[in-house]
Design a protein around this motif. Sequence first.
Motif, PDB file in Angstrom:
ATOM      1  N   ALA A 169     -12.961  -5.866   1.595  1.00  0.00           N
ATOM      2  CA  ALA A 169     -11.818  -5.049   1.168  1.00  0.00           C
ATOM      3  C   ALA A 169     -11.230  -4.291   2.345  1.00  0.00           C
ATOM      4  O   ALA A 169     -10.003  -4.159   2.477  1.00  0.00           O
ATOM      5  CB  ALA A 169     -12.264  -4.078   0.067  1.00  0.00           C
ATOM      6  N   HIS A 170     -12.106  -3.828   3.233  1.00  0.00           N
ATOM      7  CA  HIS A 170     -11.648  -3.111   4.418  1.00  0.00           C
ATOM      8  C   HIS A 170     -10.777  -4.018   5.299  1.00  0.00           C
ATOM      9  O   HIS A 170      -9.741  -3.596   5.822  1.00  0.00           O
ATOM     10  CB  HIS A 170     -12.870  -2.600   5.186  1.00  0.00           C
ATOM     11  N   ASP A 171     -11.183  -5.270   5.434  1.00  0.00           N
ATOM     12  CA  ASP A 171     -10.381  -6.228   6.218  1.00  0.00           C
ATOM     13  C   ASP A 171      -8.963  -6.330   5.654  1.00  0.00           C
ATOM     14  O   ASP A 171      -7.980  -6.370   6.412  1.00  0.00           O
ATOM     15  CB  ASP A 171     -11.020  -7.625   6.181  1.00  0.00           C
ATOM     16  N   VAL A 172      -8.849  -6.390   4.330  1.00  0.00           N
ATOM     17  CA  VAL A 172      -7.518  -6.518   3.720  1.00  0.00           C
ATOM     18  C   VAL A 172      -6.720  -5.229   3.929  1.00  0.00           C
ATOM     19  O   VAL A 172      -5.504  -5.281   4.182  1.00  0.00           O
ATOM     20  CB  VAL A 172      -7.632  -6.879   2.224  1.00  0.00           C
ATOM     21  N   CYS A 173      -7.389  -4.083   3.844  1.00  0.00           N
ATOM     22  CA  CYS A 173      -6.689  -2.820   4.133  1.00  0.00           C
ATOM     23  C   CYS A 173      -6.091  -2.868   5.539  1.00  0.00           C
ATOM     24  O   CYS A 173      -4.958  -2.422   5.761  1.00  0.00           O
ATOM     25  CB  CYS A 173      -7.650  -1.635   4.015  1.00  0.00           C
ATOM     26  N   HIS A 174      -6.855  -3.398   6.479  1.00  0.00           N
ATOM     27  CA  HIS A 174      -6.364  -3.536   7.853  1.00  0.00           C
ATOM     28  C   HIS A 174      -5.151  -4.462   7.927  1.00  0.00           C
ATOM     29  O   HIS A 174      -4.168  -4.181   8.614  1.00  0.00           O
ATOM     30  CB  HIS A 174      -7.461  -4.116   8.749  1.00  0.00           C
ATOM     31  N   MET A 175      -5.243  -5.597   7.226  1.00  0.00           N
ATOM     32  CA  MET A 175      -4.159  -6.584   7.271  1.00  0.00           C
ATOM     33  C   MET A 175      -2.856  -5.976   6.743  1.00  0.00           C
ATOM     34  O   MET A 175      -1.773  -6.245   7.269  1.00  0.00           O
ATOM     35  CB  MET A 175      -4.518  -7.824   6.421  1.00  0.00           C
ATOM     36  N   VAL A 176      -2.964  -5.189   5.679  1.00  0.00           N
ATOM     37  CA  VAL A 176      -1.766  -4.638   5.022  1.00  0.00           C
ATOM     38  C   VAL A 176      -1.296  -3.363   5.721  1.00  0.00           C
ATOM     39  O   VAL A 176      -0.093  -3.124   5.861  1.00  0.00           O
ATOM     40  CB  VAL A 176      -2.058  -4.357   3.532  1.00  0.00           C
ATOM     41  N   ASP A 177      -2.260  -2.532   6.129  1.00  0.00           N
ATOM     42  CA  ASP A 177      -1.966  -1.304   6.867  1.00  0.00           C
ATOM     43  C   ASP A 177      -0.973  -0.402   6.129  1.00  0.00           C
ATOM     44  O   ASP A 177       0.033   0.018   6.696  1.00  0.00           O
ATOM     45  CB  ASP A 177      -1.431  -1.660   8.268  1.00  0.00           C
ATOM     46  N   ALA A 178      -1.253  -0.128   4.865  1.00  0.00           N
ATOM     47  CA  ALA A 178      -0.428   0.798   4.086  1.00  0.00           C
ATOM     48  C   ALA A 178      -1.231   2.069   3.825  1.00  0.00           C
ATOM     49  O   ALA A 178      -2.426   1.987   3.527  1.00  0.00           O
ATOM     50  CB  ALA A 178      -0.030   0.160   2.755  1.00  0.00           C
ATOM     51  N   PRO A 179      -0.596   3.243   3.947  1.00  0.00           N
ATOM     52  CA  PRO A 179      -1.357   4.499   3.832  1.00  0.00           C
ATOM     53  C   PRO A 179      -1.938   4.742   2.440  1.00  0.00           C
ATOM     54  O   PRO A 179      -2.860   5.542   2.296  1.00  0.00           O
ATOM     55  CB  PRO A 179      -0.331   5.576   4.194  1.00  0.00           C
ATOM     56  N   ASN A 180      -1.396   4.077   1.423  1.00  0.00           N
ATOM     57  CA  ASN A 180      -1.887   4.313   0.054  1.00  0.00           C
ATOM     58  C   ASN A 180      -2.731   3.143  -0.465  1.00  0.00           C
ATOM     59  O   ASN A 180      -2.894   2.990  -1.668  1.00  0.00           O
ATOM     60  CB  ASN A 180      -0.724   4.580  -0.905  1.00  0.00           C
ATOM     61  N   LEU A 181      -3.287   2.362   0.439  1.00  0.00           N
ATOM     62  CA  LEU A 181      -4.188   1.271   0.041  1.00  0.00           C
ATOM     63  C   LEU A 181      -5.607   1.599   0.488  1.00  0.00           C
ATOM     64  O   LEU A 181      -5.835   1.926   1.657  1.00  0.00           O
ATOM     65  CB  LEU A 181      -3.735  -0.055   0.670  1.00  0.00           C
TER      66      LEU A 181
END
Length: 282
Positions: A169-181
């Motif tokens: 999940a952390h990897d996807v947060c990095h890919m998207v890089d949105a402050p509310n994800l």
Amino acid sequence: MRDFTNDHSALALNTATLGHNLDGAGAGWSPERVIDACAERGYGGIVFWRREIGARAVAIGNRARAAGMQVAGLCRTPYLVGRETPAAVIDEARASIDMAADLGAPVLTIVTGGTEPGTLGLGESVKRLADRLATLAPYAAERGVSLALEPLNPMFGGNRTCLFTVADAHDVCHMVDAPNLGIAVDVYHVWWDRTLAEGLRQARGLILGYHLCDWLENTRHMLLDRGMMGDGVADLRAIRGAVEAAGYAGFCEVEVFSAEDWWKRDPSEVLDVIVERFRRSC
Ligand code: ZN
């Protein structure tokens, strides 16, 4: 680490614990009745499922706050990948974001969905998931809603998820890089992971939710046989310690899917047992 021995103000009920995530399950209490029963017992928060809210999001949210509780979250978006009709995904997901905003829920949980039709493995699915999240995250931010990716136990690969660990999940947060994800951590899905503490350490500041239950030693059904806290083999204090060390200080949300046990009991009894187990075992 917080001490809950004499304080359950951080306790939230996920109404799935009363069967409210499935049609026909549980005792069928109205949202208002659940709110009142939780407020009477000193619960601090409540998390609803979309199917029980319908068109009454504003009224139900106001009712919870008037009873002295917070609406801690909403379950959940439709699957964002792994579906035959990707064109409808974004519209349906936006509708779930709107519902969370109307309810006053700060967090909307995401179960990603499984492997995209016509693809194999996880790579393409995760890429499309990130693309769709990049579209949805700004829409949610405008409405004051954060999106929490919930990795699922690997047995749910294929049809329900393409994220299995906090690190995924952390990897996807990095890919998207949105402050509310961010990420929702659920005991049922992560208890087995010996790399969990390290994954959480890397994901510091991104944890948006913590879901409590237990893993029964002899689980009979992969979806609907979760244990009540204290009845299983998950190291609940160690997991919470790692979650809090990653900066999480929010609600601990009890989410027990239990078709053959807890859903068959009187909800008043279930709510009482949760308070006692929360103080003793969590
Ligand atoms: Zn959960």
